[in-house]
Structure formats: C-alpha cells, structure tokens
Design a protein around this motif. Structure first.
Motif, short mmCIF file in Angstrom:
data_model
loop_
_atom_site.label_atom_id
_atom_site.label_comp_id
_atom_site.label_asym_id
_atom_site.label_seq_id
_atom_site.Cartn_x
_atom_site.Cartn_y
_atom_site.Cartn_z
N TYR A 105 -17.23 62.59 15.32
CA TYR A 105 -18.42 62.55 14.46
C TYR A 105 -19.63 63.17 15.14
CZ TYR A 105 -22.47 60.65 12.03
OH TYR A 105 -23.66 60.51 11.38
N SER B 223 -19.50 67.01 15.04
CA SER B 223 -19.75 67.51 13.68
C SER B 223 -21.22 67.35 13.30
CB SER B 223 -18.86 66.78 12.67
OG SER B 223 -17.50 67.01 12.94
N LYS B 224 -21.81 66.24 13.74
CA LYS B 224 -23.23 66.00 13.42
C LYS B 224 -24.12 67.04 14.11
CE LYS B 224 -26.72 62.34 13.23
NZ LYS B 224 -27.82 63.19 13.73
N ASN C 16 -27.19 73.68 11.64
CA ASN C 16 -27.18 74.52 10.43
C ASN C 16 -28.32 74.15 9.49
OD1 ASN C 16 -24.85 75.85 11.31
ND2 ASN C 16 -23.49 74.40 10.29
N ASN C 17 -28.52 72.86 9.28
CA ASN C 17 -29.60 72.42 8.39
C ASN C 17 -30.97 72.76 8.96
OD1 ASN C 17 -27.75 71.35 6.58
ND2 ASN C 17 -27.77 69.32 7.54
N ASP D 17 -17.86 76.87 -2.33
CA ASP D 17 -17.86 75.55 -1.70
C ASP D 17 -17.91 74.43 -2.73
OD1 ASP D 17 -17.73 76.74 0.72
OD2 ASP D 17 -19.87 76.58 1.17
N ASN E 125 -23.84 70.25 12.07
CA ASN E 125 -24.53 70.13 10.78
C ASN E 125 -26.04 70.12 10.96
OD1 ASN E 125 -22.15 70.04 9.28
ND2 ASN E 125 -21.97 67.80 9.46
N ASP E 126 -26.52 69.39 11.97
CA ASP E 126 -27.96 69.36 12.21
C ASP E 126 -28.49 70.74 12.58
OD1 ASP E 126 -27.97 66.68 11.69
OD2 ASP E 126 -28.02 66.04 13.80
N ARG F 58 -22.50 78.17 10.48
CA ARG F 58 -22.83 78.54 9.10
C ARG F 58 -24.27 79.01 8.96
NH1 ARG F 58 -19.10 79.52 5.41
NH2 ARG F 58 -20.34 78.64 3.73
#
Length: 488
Positions: free
Chosen positions: A458, A461-462, A468-469, A487, A465-466, A336
């Motif tokens: 998990y 996914s983490k 993307n952030n 969203d 996410n990390d 993302r």
C-alpha cells in the motif's frame, strides 16, 4: 452506490469527449521535413568531423564514412517508414519494440532513452550552442566551463518553456532555424568550392594516408558519423500529430535524408579543402576554424550561424522526444504524471519538464566525445532491435496492413551493419560498452519493481499515486482524452 458510480463514469466520459483534451494533428509535410532536417543538422556536423577523422585516420576514409553513414541512415529511415505506417503510433522505437517483443524490451529502451539517449543528445547540442555563443567573447582563450554550462542550461530551459506553451510556435521556430542552418552550411560549401577552384588540392594528394583499418576504429568512426545523422527517426515519435501519416511520413523521410546526406558530404569536402588534417584534429570548433581562415572580417558570422543551427536542433529534439516519454507513460511504463496534458495549451508539460531536469543534470559532464560513444553504442543496439522486430513481424504479422513495404534486403543489411557497430567497439572502447550495457541491465529490476510487481504494498502505491496527483495539480494537467475514456 453502483448507480452513483455509473453516473460518475458517464459524466466523466461526456466531459472528456466535449473537452477534447488531446494533442492535435498540426504537423504538415513541411513541418515534418523541417523536424527531420532541423534535428539532424545540429551540433553533429560542427562537432563530429573531428571525431570521424580521429578514428578514420585519413581524409579519404573519413569521407567514405560520411557517405556510408548517410546511406545507412537512409536505409534505416526507409525501414522505419514501414514500421511507422504499419504501427501508426507515436513513440518510435518504443512502440515498435513493444509490438514485436513485448513490454520488458520496450521498457528497457524507454529506460535508456529517458536517462541516456535523449537527454545526452540534448545536452551535447546545448553545450555546443553555448560554446559557439560564448567563445568569441574570450578570443583565443578557452571559454570558462561555468559560463558555457550555465548558458547551455538556460537555453534548455527557454526551449522547454516554448515547447510547453504552443505547438505552432515550436514548428515556426523550427522552420526558421532550419532555413538558417542550411544557409550557414551553404556558406561553408561556397567558400570551399571557391578555395578549390583557386587550385588548393594539396590536402587530397594522398587521401588514404594514415588510414586505420582495424574494425574497432572503423566502427568508432561510424559512431561519430552516425551521431551527426541521428534524428532521422524522430518524426516517428510524433506520428499521431502528423497530418495524413501514411502519406507524409515516408515523403518527409525521402525528401529529408538525401538532402542532409548531400549537404553533409559537400560540407566535409569543403572542410578538408581548406583545413589540413592537423588543423581539424587540433580544433575544438571546426566550423569556426574554417570561418577564421576563409571569411576574414565576416568570420564572426560562423559562430552565430552554428549557434542558430544547434538552437533549432535542440528545439526539434525536445519537441519530438518528449512525445516518446508521453507514449511510454500512457502505456504504464513511466509514472502516469508524464502522460498528462495541459488543459489550456494541449501540450505534454510534465514530460517536457522531466526531460529538461534530466538534461540539466547531464550538461555538467565535460567530455563531449565520451558522451557520443556512450550514446552511439546504446542507440545502435536498440535500433538493431527495432529492425529485428520489423523482420520478425514480417513473419508473425503477415496479414497486417503495410502501406509501405521495403525490400527485405534493406532491413537485413541494416541489421548486419548495426550488429557490426555494436560488436566491434568492444575491443577499442570497452569501458563505454560495459557502462552502456550495465545501465541497460539495471533497468530489469526497475521494471519488475515498478511494473511487473502487480501486488505492490500500500505504501508504495500511495507514493506513486500522490506523485501523479501532485503533478496533475502543479502543472494544471489532465489525462489524454483516449486514456480517460479507456480507464473508465
């Protein structure tokens, strides 16, 4: 808790609407024509004449390949005009394959485009630019590999920064360098016409001598020819930023393709009038060899003009192709982070940066002609798939609005020729075909691990996410407005 969530969602939605964080429709018809012509007329016309002649075997067949490559590209562009106005989304082939055949084939196209098609084409253009800039400094000696690659890498980075900074600046650069490259080709054409008028026709006395009639070699000749025309579908990547796309997309195609074809054919005639078959095959830079023979003390201008041409082509390719990855990420087929937009400049900075990194990795490869074969096989395969999607949707989406509807014979002819280009090189260049096919197949497990696997652990996914952030914070970017609202 639920009330606070609703309030939070309402605030975010209001904020996104007011901020207007999305890419704007800033591309006019002239900009569209400049993008198509500017991307097409790049390194190809200065590199590919040697490759076309090498696989064709004769001057006559080489010219036939150049003409037919232009006609084939025009047919493909008209088919894509129907696709682009029927599915007015950025992303080009990715969007069309997604609509016709679903996420897995679309992801496989995105996979090879991200790692093979786009960065390889950009790397070839950057290397060609660097060779033409550096070569005059070394005279008749080959330019050092390191100097060429370092300059190619620096140029890629500079143009990436320009694309990150401002869309209007990108289009102005594109307009200027498109005009420059056409002027350079007109110089070649004028010199060739002058040489022809003085009675030099010896290279055309037996134009078909040495012709290679084997289907595999013919296909390879078309690979080099079509590589020079590659980019005719790049405007479809930025449809969402084109003003009045239903009108301007087909008009830009219909203006650009005949102009490019005529310029290319006449330029090759000029090459063949002045240079013999052996001169072309022994030359690393056909346009420079031409300039040395025809321009005398002004021969230094030719490397300069060629450099301008490839610089503009690389600029347009970076601009258009970054939108492909932006759209793929927006659909969830890439991280993302790649569909984030700079909050100040409204440009897809992460997409541009990631593409730059992959291009820099490919710049180190030495053999340009092998790269062309890799790219052409994979590109022909997926273009054939896109046109198959057009035929398929004629049957399954009969009620869809089609502002442009081409004669059914055009996509059928285009598909048959693409199938020929995909099939016959298997006998002549099996290594390139196997490597290209293997890379496509490697994308299947990547798809199921990153996208098809819904209940990821998990820790995985983490990591996503990390990443993307972290990119959002690093590049000061946020999701596009429409995605943020969706969203929520």
């Amino acid at each position: 808790m639920s009330n606070s969530k609703k309030e939070s969602k309402s605030d975010l939605s209001t904020e996104s609407k007011s901020s207007g964080v999305k890419m704007k429709k800033e591309l006019s018809l002239l900009d569209g024509v400049a993008i198509i012509v500017g991307v097409i007329i790049g390194s190809g016309i200065f590199v590919s004449p040697k490759g076309v002649l090498l696989s064709s075997g004769s001057i006559g067949q080489a010219l036939i390949v150049w003409v037919l490559s232009g006609i084939l590209s025009m047919i493909g562009a008209l088919c894509y005009a129907e696709l682009g106005t029927m599915i007015p989304k950025s992303g080009g082939d990715y969007a069309y394959i997604m609509e016709a055949f679903g996420p897995l084939p679309a992801f496989l196209y995105l996979w090879v485009a991200l790692f093979v098609l786009v960065p390889t084409g950009n790397a070839i253009t950057a290397i060609t630019f660097a060779q033409y800039i550096v070569q005059p400094l070394w005279g008749n000696c080959p330019a050092p590999y390191e100097a060429v690659r370092l300059l190619a890498a620096a140029t890629t980075c500079i143009l990436t920064v320009i694309n990150c900074y401002n869309v209007k600046l990108v289009t102005r650069v594109q307009d200027i360098f498109t005009a420059t490259k056409i002027f350079a080709l007109l110089i070649i054409v004028a010199a060739g016409i002058y040489y022809l008028c003085t009675g030099h026709v010896e290279h055309f006395k037996d134009p078909m001598e040495g012709t290679k009639w084997q289907p595999g070699y013919i296909a390879l000749a078309f690979y080099s020819g079509l590589f020079s025309y590659s980019g005719w579908n790049y405007l479809n990547y930025v449809t969402e930023e084109l003003q009045d796309p239903y009108r301007n997309l087909p008009r830009a195609i219909c203006i650009s393709m005949p102009v490019v074809t005529i310029i290319y054919v006449i330029t090759n005639v000029a090459y063949f009038v002045v240079l013999s078959r052996d001169d072309i095959l022994s030359s690393e830079a056909v346009a420079v060899t031409f300039g040395d023979k025809m321009l005398g003390s002004f021969s230094f201008l030719m490397p300069l003009f060629v450099a301008f041409s490839t610089f503009g082509s690389l600029n347009g390719a970076i601009f258009a192709s970054s939108r492909l990855f932006f759209v793929g990420a927006r659909a969830g087929h890439l991280p993302r982070a790649i569909c984030l937009i700079d909050i100040k400049r409204l440009t897809p900075v992460p997409s541009l940066v990631f593409m730059c990194i992959i291009t820099l990795a490919l710049v180190i490869i030495e053999d340009v002609y092998t790269l062309i074969n890799y790219v052409s096989f994979v590109e022909a395969l997926f273009i054939a798939l896109s046109v198959t999607g057009l035929l398929y949707m004629r049957w399954t989406r009969r009620d869809w609005n089609r502002p442009i509807k081409v004669n059914i014979l055009l996509p059928i002819i285009f598909f048959i020729i693409c199938a020929f280009l995909v099939t016959f090189p298997c006998y002549v260049s099996p290594v390139e075909v196997v490597i290209g096919s293997s890379f496509i197949i490697c994308g299947i497990p990547v798809y199921f691990i990153t996208i098809g696997w819904k209940n990821k652990p998990y820790w995985l996914s983490k990591i996503f996410n990390d990443f993307n952030n972290g990119c959002a914070k690093l590049f000061m970017c946020v999701p596009a407005e429409d995605d943020l609202i969706k969203d929520l």
